[in-house]
Design a protein around this motif. Structure first.
Motif, short mmCIF file in Angstrom:
data_model
loop_
_atom_site.label_atom_id
_atom_site.label_comp_id
_atom_site.label_asym_id
_atom_site.label_seq_id
_atom_site.Cartn_x
_atom_site.Cartn_y
_atom_site.Cartn_z
N PRO A 115 0.82 -1.22 0.00
CA PRO A 115 0.00 0.00 0.00
C PRO A 115 0.85 1.26 0.00
O PRO A 115 0.47 2.26 -0.62
CB PRO A 115 -0.81 -0.12 1.30
CG PRO A 115 -0.73 -1.53 1.71
CD PRO A 115 0.57 -2.05 1.19
N ARG A 116 1.98 1.22 0.69
CA ARG A 116 2.83 2.42 0.76
C ARG A 116 3.44 2.74 -0.60
O ARG A 116 3.39 3.90 -1.05
CB ARG A 116 3.92 2.21 1.81
CG ARG A 116 4.90 3.37 1.93
CD ARG A 116 4.21 4.67 2.29
NE ARG A 116 3.64 4.62 3.63
CZ ARG A 116 2.83 5.56 4.12
NH1 ARG A 116 2.49 6.60 3.35
NH2 ARG A 116 2.34 5.45 5.33
N GLY A 119 0.64 3.84 -2.95
CA GLY A 119 0.09 5.14 -2.56
C GLY A 119 1.04 6.29 -2.83
O GLY A 119 0.62 7.36 -3.29
N GLU A 151 -11.81 2.57 3.41
CA GLU A 151 -10.44 2.06 3.27
C GLU A 151 -9.71 2.77 2.14
O GLU A 151 -8.51 3.03 2.23
CB GLU A 151 -10.42 0.55 3.08
CG GLU A 151 -10.97 0.04 1.79
CD GLU A 151 -11.57 -1.35 1.91
OE1 GLU A 151 -11.38 -2.13 0.97
OE2 GLU A 151 -12.23 -1.67 2.91
N TRP A 155 -6.39 4.94 2.97
CA TRP A 155 -5.15 4.68 2.22
C TRP A 155 -4.65 5.94 1.54
O TRP A 155 -3.46 6.31 1.67
CB TRP A 155 -5.41 3.58 1.20
CG TRP A 155 -4.30 3.33 0.23
CD1 TRP A 155 -3.04 2.91 0.52
CD2 TRP A 155 -4.37 3.45 -1.19
NE1 TRP A 155 -2.30 2.76 -0.65
CE2 TRP A 155 -3.10 3.09 -1.71
CE3 TRP A 155 -5.38 3.82 -2.08
CZ2 TRP A 155 -2.81 3.11 -3.07
CZ3 TRP A 155 -5.10 3.82 -3.45
CH2 TRP A 155 -3.84 3.47 -3.93
N CYS A 159 -1.25 8.35 2.58
CA CYS A 159 -0.19 8.53 1.58
C CYS A 159 -0.11 9.97 1.08
O CYS A 159 0.57 10.25 0.10
CB CYS A 159 -0.40 7.57 0.42
SG CYS A 159 -0.19 5.83 0.87
N THR A 209 -3.30 -2.75 -4.83
CA THR A 209 -3.13 -3.17 -3.43
C THR A 209 -4.43 -3.78 -2.94
O THR A 209 -5.43 -3.77 -3.67
CB THR A 209 -2.67 -1.99 -2.54
OG1 THR A 209 -2.29 -2.50 -1.25
CG2 THR A 209 -3.78 -0.96 -2.36
N ILE A 214 -3.86 -3.07 3.61
CA ILE A 214 -4.15 -1.74 4.16
C ILE A 214 -4.49 -1.86 5.65
O ILE A 214 -3.99 -1.10 6.48
CB ILE A 214 -5.30 -1.07 3.39
CG1 ILE A 214 -4.87 -0.80 1.94
CG2 ILE A 214 -5.74 0.23 4.07
CD1 ILE A 214 -6.00 -0.35 1.04
#
Length: 412
Positions: A115-116, A119, A151, A155, A159, A209, A214
């Motif tokens: 996710p990182r 994002g 969500e 997310w 980010c 993702t 998350i």
């Protein structure tokens, strides 16, 4: 004439996580509990809500935040609704168009569903488009009061992307998501399965993702029940909870996944190829042509207390309703959200089965970094890991502090 003791009508949407209700009917767990379970396929979450309100359904496959929104008076024609059971953990993904993915790759997006990384790459694309004067990217979610909406927003915000300024979020029923992506009407979407897999198999998109990354072990769909019906038909509801729990056990067995996928593929249920169901059931997720990623906890129907209606889940959803300006925070509103989820009914129904029952009604969300044995009645119970990808915690006993600490919708 049926010799069932109870007749129950349940609405559902054509999604993989309707599996517990479908299996309860098709594998005779409902019949064994004396229930004639009538499942009615619907086309939108609004129809589910409205038909529950007017008495067409006694219970329904519902978005986990929707009963809370109903009880807070945020939706039209809403009956008082309770959540005596969850219908599994996880099951969602965020899918983007192939064109958007290529731009994200140029800014560091990776194929591991991080996710990182995804994002941060998306933030760079958003900034690049803003500098060029391009229109905001458009993402679809299935309903304003959905785990998908919250969500996706969580997310994005974590980010550095402001959902209400930097992109456009629109509402679309899940079966239309893949086609909307393919037509160019959407740049991305957050939805349940099999619609992410559909976008991949149809060549329309790439899974960027997943919900299970998350917020691990996070809630998605629940069994919503008309509160008045539940109060006057306690035995029927308890029997249904037992049937669904047994269905969850059956759905969790890998040896049953091929049969479950075939059952769900029928026109009366999801109505799409069984091949589309298998990735989420197996955790072997095809994210684009020729590339798969193992996500063991992508969809969890029974382990980790997956069917327990945690009050901390209800309060986290409420915190996001407050965060995004859908409702004002007050002691009364928080109490309505908390009391929508009914672990007391879950325990009363399932105690005779000797199953693992959590000893608490709520927990600190995101606190378990590894699988952890916890106190329970009945069989042993293991929870977690359940961390948020940004390392944050949600303590339901400090709801005020959590809400105050979140960035406001306009304060980025």
């Amino acid at each position: 004439m049926s010799d069932a003791r109870f007749e129950i009508s349940a609405g559902f949407l054509p999604l993989l996580d309707s599996a517990l209700l479908v299996a309860a009917r098709e594998k005779d767990f409902a019949t064994d509990e004396g229930i004639e379970l009538n499942l009615v396929r619907e086309t939108s979450w609004a129809n589910i809500r409205d038909r529950l309100a007017v008495g067409h359904f006694q219970v329904a496959h519902m978005l986990a935040p929707m009963p809370i929104a109903c009880n807070l008076g945020l939706t039209p024609l809403a009956a008082s609704t309770i959540v005596p059971m969850a219908l599994g953990l996880g099951g969602n993904a965020i899918t983007v168009s192939k064109a958007l993915w290529q731009h994200m790759v140029a800014h560091g997006a990776t194929a591991d569903l991080s996710p990182r990384a995804a994002g941060d790459a998306l933030r760079a694309v958003v900034a690049e488009r803003a500098r060029a004067g391009a229109a905001p990217l458009r993402f679809g979610v299935v309903h304003p009061y959905s785990g998908h909406n919250y969500e996706l927003r969580y997310w994005l915000a974590a980010c550095g992307i402001e959902p209400d300024r930097d992109i456009e979020i629109v509402i679309l029923p899940p079966p239309l998501m893949a086609d909307a992506l393919g037509s160019g009407a959407l740049d991305g979407f957050c939805a349940g399965e099999p619609w992410n897999t559909a976008a991949v198999m149809l060549g329309h998109g790439r899974i960027a993702t997943v919900k299970a990354r998350i917020w691990r072990s996070s809630p998605e769909k629940v069994l919503g029940a008309d509160a008045r019906w539940a109060e006057t038909n306690a035995d029927a509801l308890a029997a249904l909870l037992r049937a669904i729990y047994r269905a969850a056990q059956w759905c969790a067995e890998p040896a049953n996944h091929a049969e479950l996928a075939q059952i769900l593929s029928a026109p009366a249920y999801v109505g799409r190829p069984a091949l589309w169901m298998r990735p989420a059931l197996s955790g072997h997720l095809g994210i684009t042509d020729g590339i798969s990623v193992e996500v063991d906890d992508f969809f969890v129907p029974q382990a980790k207390a997956a069917t327990f209606p945690w009050k901390s889940h209800a309060l986290w959803f409420y915190s996001q309703m407050v965060r995004w300006g859908q409702v004002g925070h007050s002691v009364a509103n928080a109490a309505i959200a908390r009391e929508t989820y009914r672990p007391d009914l879950y325990r009363a129904a399932l105690k005779p089965l000797g199953v693992a029952l959590p000893g608490a009604n709520a927990k600190v969300e995101g606190a378990l970094q590894t699988a952890t044995p916890v106190g329970s009645a009945g069989a042993s119970l293991v929870l977690g890991p359940d961390g948020f990808f940004d390392g944050s915690l949600f303590d339901p006993d400090d709801l005020d502090g959590y809400i105050a600490a979140q960035k406001s919708p306009t304060g980025y």
